[in-house]
Design a protein around this motif. Sequence first.
Motif, PDB file in Angstrom:
ATOM      1  N   ASN A 140       0.850  -1.185   0.000  1.00 36.09           N
ATOM      2  CA  ASN A 140       0.000   0.000   0.000  1.00 36.09           C
ATOM      3  C   ASN A 140       0.894   1.247   0.000  1.00 36.09           C
ATOM      4  O   ASN A 140       1.550   1.541   0.999  1.00 36.09           O
ATOM      5  N   ASN A 142       0.302   4.229   0.345  1.00 42.37           N
ATOM      6  CA  ASN A 142      -0.059   5.279   1.310  1.00 42.37           C
ATOM      7  C   ASN A 142       0.686   5.120   2.636  1.00 42.37           C
ATOM      8  O   ASN A 142       0.752   6.059   3.427  1.00 42.37           O
ATOM      9  N   TYR A 143       1.206   3.936   2.898  1.00 41.62           N
ATOM     10  CA  TYR A 143       1.996   3.700   4.111  1.00 41.62           C
ATOM     11  C   TYR A 143       3.459   3.986   3.785  1.00 41.62           C
ATOM     12  O   TYR A 143       4.096   3.221   3.061  1.00 41.62           O
ATOM     13  N   SER A 144       3.973   5.083   4.306  1.00 41.05           N
ATOM     14  CA  SER A 144       5.353   5.464   4.007  1.00 41.05           C
ATOM     15  C   SER A 144       6.075   5.887   5.280  1.00 41.05           C
ATOM     16  O   SER A 144       5.455   6.085   6.334  1.00 41.05           O
ATOM     17  N   ASN A 147       4.916   9.465   6.661  1.00 44.13           N
ATOM     18  CA  ASN A 147       3.763   9.604   7.566  1.00 44.13           C
ATOM     19  C   ASN A 147       3.789   8.596   8.722  1.00 44.13           C
ATOM     20  O   ASN A 147       2.786   8.366   9.375  1.00 44.13           O
ATOM     21  N   HIS A 188       1.779  -0.623   9.067  1.00 42.10           N
ATOM     22  CA  HIS A 188       2.227   0.611   8.410  1.00 42.10           C
ATOM     23  C   HIS A 188       3.736   0.563   8.176  1.00 42.10           C
ATOM     24  O   HIS A 188       4.223   0.806   7.066  1.00 42.10           O
ATOM     25  N   ARG A 320      -1.999  16.610   6.499  1.00 37.95           N
ATOM     26  CA  ARG A 320      -2.187  15.821   5.279  1.00 37.95           C
ATOM     27  C   ARG A 320      -3.606  15.968   4.737  1.00 37.95           C
ATOM     28  O   ARG A 320      -3.827  15.901   3.529  1.00 37.95           O
TER      29      ARG A 320
END
Length: 475
Positions: A140, A142-144, A147, A188, A320
């Motif tokens: 995914n 969006n999981y970085s 963040n 995450h 965000r």
Amino acid sequence: MSVTAQSVWDNCLEFIKDNIQPQAYKTWFEPIIAVKLTDNALSVQVPSKFFYEWLEEHYVKILKVSLTKELGETAKLVYIIKMENTYGNKQPFTEKIPSSNRSSVKSQDVDIPLNNKSPELRNPFVIPGIRNVKIESQLNPNYSFENFLEGDSNRLARSAGLAVSAKPGGTSFNPLLIFGGVGLGKTHLAHAIGVDIKDKYPEKTVLYISAEKFTQQYIDAVKKNNRNDFIHFYQIIDVLIIDDVQFFSGKTGTQDVFFHIFNHLHQNGKQVILTSDKAPVDMQDIEQRLLSRFKWGLSAELQTPDFETRVSILKNKLYRDGVEMPEDIVEYVAKNIKTNVRELEGAIISLIAQSSFNKKEITIDLARVIVEKFVKNTKREVSIDYIQKIVSDYFQMDIDTLQSKTRKRHIVQARQLAMFFAKKFTKASLASIGSQIGKRDHATVLHACKTVDNLSSTDKQFRKYVEDITKKLSV
């Protein structure tokens, strides 16, 4: 009595067993089968090429000594590798591997199945009827790391993750096991590592999968008689990320197949990343040989974030989403929701939604209503701090006394009860419980839990302590 391959090997095993660790003996010598004895050459069967290479790398000296004791200086050892042929040929091709230079045993003739052709590998992620050879990472984006905010509660795990993503398979953090309670960011962080590796090393094959899905794929492979294809598929992965590995608990078939996949990947310098809700020492019904491999690298715990980190997480979330919120309201939410990041972000989303849908200004009063409802409707994980407060209040002492080094009986019992309830009501590791309750080690916590169990069954007054505190913590 005639000398046979079995009798020679049994005598060798007796010698080896006395000279290596029991776990190593069980893992590396019990699976070996004596096959034949011809002209002072003992042939033994081993499960895989990896197995043979590991014996050559780590145990060649003890093998030579034990065999020379039995057969003299002219002794030879022949390895036979028997593997199921993966692709349906009834007779495996074989080749002779020359004697290893590093080995003092005189000869190693190894029968190894050869798959000279590369048949199409079955990809368990491909939907039947749709041709797709490429292995998708299942990550995914969006999981970085950007963040995943750093704080005291996650600094070690995050730093280790960055090190792994910079040099996958090339650090001592292999495997990297990330563990902690619900909603603290294990998934995450695991995705973030994978995403970063894909950015830096586009040629590497990275794969994320939950332990539950891995187990289901394995069951399907066994049903369809594709077990070897399943193993070979996972052996070509460069970076394997398995989420919630505690799901393997009690599943011996899945554990066995993962053991062989893990060995192959680790031996070939591939990176393995695991997440779990428990530390290896606390895992139940996982085979020792697998647990020992989990400990080869680094186990990094994600703990409940402190107040400052919770504020930073909320501010980052608001930034965000392009939402502004007064500082005092952010701090109010951070002070009142302490259990995990998921609940923290959920509360702020609820607050924004209420304000937006009902066209109300975001005030402390609105925040109080939302937070109270949110906390009431969310299953609360009792914190170790809260447990220590309840126990110390019950015994009418302060927390410093509870955590002190004193050996006074009533204080020791209170401390043991705090440790017992911390293990019962939280998902913290034994080491984490010990460090938070008077800086003790995990063995002390284990002893405390056993003591409480024993006293509860033999001491009526002590049993009442347990019942009373249980009621207070269950409210």
